[in-house]
Write an enzyme that holds these catalytic residues in place. Sequence first.
Site, mmCIF file in Angstrom:
data_model
loop_
_atom_site.group_PDB
_atom_site.id
_atom_site.type_symbol
_atom_site.label_atom_id
_atom_site.label_comp_id
_atom_site.label_asym_id
_atom_site.label_seq_id
_atom_site.Cartn_x
_atom_site.Cartn_y
_atom_site.Cartn_z
ATOM 1 N N LYS A 266 42.833 19.836 30.983
ATOM 2 C CA LYS A 266 41.369 19.789 31.083
ATOM 3 C C LYS A 266 40.801 18.592 30.325
ATOM 4 C CE LYS A 266 40.723 23.871 33.256
ATOM 5 N NZ LYS A 266 40.001 24.966 33.798
ATOM 6 N N LYS B 29 47.987 24.416 44.130
ATOM 7 C CA LYS B 29 47.369 25.733 44.300
ATOM 8 C C LYS B 29 45.897 25.608 44.734
ATOM 9 C CE LYS B 29 45.262 27.296 40.070
ATOM 10 N NZ LYS B 29 44.913 28.378 39.226
ATOM 11 N N LYS C 186 39.274 26.755 42.572
ATOM 12 C CA LYS C 186 37.833 26.757 42.855
ATOM 13 C C LYS C 186 37.148 25.460 42.443
ATOM 14 C CE LYS C 186 37.188 30.398 39.445
ATOM 15 N NZ LYS C 186 37.387 29.844 38.100
HETATM 16 P P1 ATP Z 1 39.663 26.346 38.160
HETATM 17 O O1 ATP Z 1 39.738 25.562 39.443
HETATM 18 O O2 ATP Z 1 38.268 26.419 37.574
HETATM 19 O O3 ATP Z 1 40.726 26.023 37.177
HETATM 20 P P2 ATP Z 1 40.977 28.561 39.438
HETATM 21 O O4 ATP Z 1 40.495 28.778 40.837
HETATM 22 O O5 ATP Z 1 42.284 27.867 39.278
HETATM 23 O O6 ATP Z 1 39.866 27.857 38.580
HETATM 24 P P3 ATP Z 1 41.088 30.523 37.302
HETATM 25 O O7 ATP Z 1 39.694 30.769 36.802
HETATM 26 O O8 ATP Z 1 42.002 29.669 36.502
HETATM 27 O O9 ATP Z 1 41.022 29.987 38.812
HETATM 28 O O10 ATP Z 1 41.797 31.891 37.551
HETATM 29 C C1 ATP Z 1 41.194 33.126 37.767
HETATM 30 C C2 ATP Z 1 42.280 34.076 38.234
HETATM 31 O O11 ATP Z 1 42.659 33.800 39.581
HETATM 32 C C3 ATP Z 1 43.560 34.001 37.415
HETATM 33 O O12 ATP Z 1 44.048 35.314 37.215
HETATM 34 C C4 ATP Z 1 44.496 33.185 38.273
HETATM 35 O O13 ATP Z 1 45.845 33.483 38.049
HETATM 36 C C5 ATP Z 1 44.064 33.571 39.683
HETATM 37 N N1 ATP Z 1 44.254 32.479 40.626
HETATM 38 C C6 ATP Z 1 43.581 31.309 40.626
HETATM 39 N N2 ATP Z 1 43.969 30.529 41.661
HETATM 40 C C7 ATP Z 1 44.920 31.222 42.326
HETATM 41 C C8 ATP Z 1 45.714 30.959 43.492
HETATM 42 N N3 ATP Z 1 45.601 29.821 44.159
HETATM 43 N N4 ATP Z 1 46.586 31.896 43.909
HETATM 44 C C9 ATP Z 1 46.699 33.055 43.228
HETATM 45 N N5 ATP Z 1 45.984 33.370 42.133
HETATM 46 C C10 ATP Z 1 45.103 32.479 41.679
#
Ligand code: ATP
Length: 335
Positions: free
Chosen positions: A115, A197, A200
């Site tokens: 980050k 992955k 968001k």
């Molecule tokens: P950011 O893009 O802001 O880092 P993110 O979409 O990666 O966010 P997080 O806020 O880090 O999501 O994660 C929230 C939850 O969703 C966590 O439990 C994480 O393991 C799950 N998660 C996030 N992205 C995925 C994905 N692509 N597949 C499965 N689980 C996910």
Amino acid sequence: MSDEKKILYSGMQATNSLTLGNYLGALKNWVNLNEEFDCFFGVMDLHSLTVRQNPTEFRQNARKLYALYVAAGLDPEVNCVYYQSHVPAHTQLAWILDCFTYMGELNRMTQFKDKSAKHADNINAGLFTYPVLMAADILLYQANVVPVGKDQMQHLEITRDIAERFNNIYGDIFTIPEAYIGKSGARIMSLAEPTKKMSKSDENANATIMLLDDKDTIIRKFKRAVTDSDTEVRYDTEAKPGISNLMDILSAVTGKSLDDIQAEFAGKGYGDFKIAVGEAVADELAPLQAEYERLLKDKAYIEGCIKQNDEKAAYFANKTLRKVMKKVGLTEMIR
Ligand code: ATP
Ligand code: LTN
């Protein structure tokens, strides 16, 4: 809250809207955990402040996240679904735990490194101590288990280290939490770059399915999903990451096995397959979206749930905080 059940704690940041990845990998799997555990799910709005937020959008995102939790099936009568920032004990404990956490430990956190590289113009102290606030979240509720994705495992490890360090000095104050590996949630990949992955914060709108996307948008995004030049619907994450990701998604929403999916689409082209995945996802999300819309309109109900659960969370959190304050020698308030 019963005495026999173990305690489970989890939450998501209130940043942006949720993706299909957040849903299939986390939220969907949290529903029904209350049968086995006493569950706490936080809207982690304090954590979101590590990135600069537009106040109006941020407030809306937090409310949206709360409504999505409930619409997805986290019944706020049985799960404690609340706002992190409404329970001041989180920041109070976080400060105390800051004083039991070493700079060297925090420096090793890969999320901090990632980050800080991404937000080089805003490497704030909150980003650095993010894991300590997360430790406070978990330890305040004496959680036994924490469902977290792989990317959060390092934060859970540091939580355990901090808790053990504290317990070694002051006695058994904190329960040492463990990762909850339940029904393993699918790891959903980006539709544009299927080796990354789905996230968001991805800037490419075509890479992610948002939970609130309408049917046409969902189908359009799936039609554009990056695949390969082959024509066979077959699971092979190395050679065919795009198709494998679509198969994982279809399997997660329909419950069909990968073998059954492969058999069903044998001899059919990618076009038909992509539309089938889009339709299955849209059908899965439709009831959730309808319930979400209904809930957002029922302000009195949502606000009642928030208030009741904020109080419930504060009751449990304050019990731990009082113990900690006493142990470290802070003077009790005269009531
Ligand atoms: P950011 O893009 O802001 O880092 P993110 O979409 O990666 O966010 P997080 O806020 O880090 O999501 O994660 C929230 C939850 O969703 C966590 O439990 C994480 O393991 C799950 N998660 C996030 N992205 C995925 C994905 N692509 N597949 C499965 N689980 C996910
Ligand atoms: N860091 C987590 C969100 C989070 C969390 C927690 C998860 C904050 N506090 C406590 C589990 C337990 C994330 O970004 N997914």
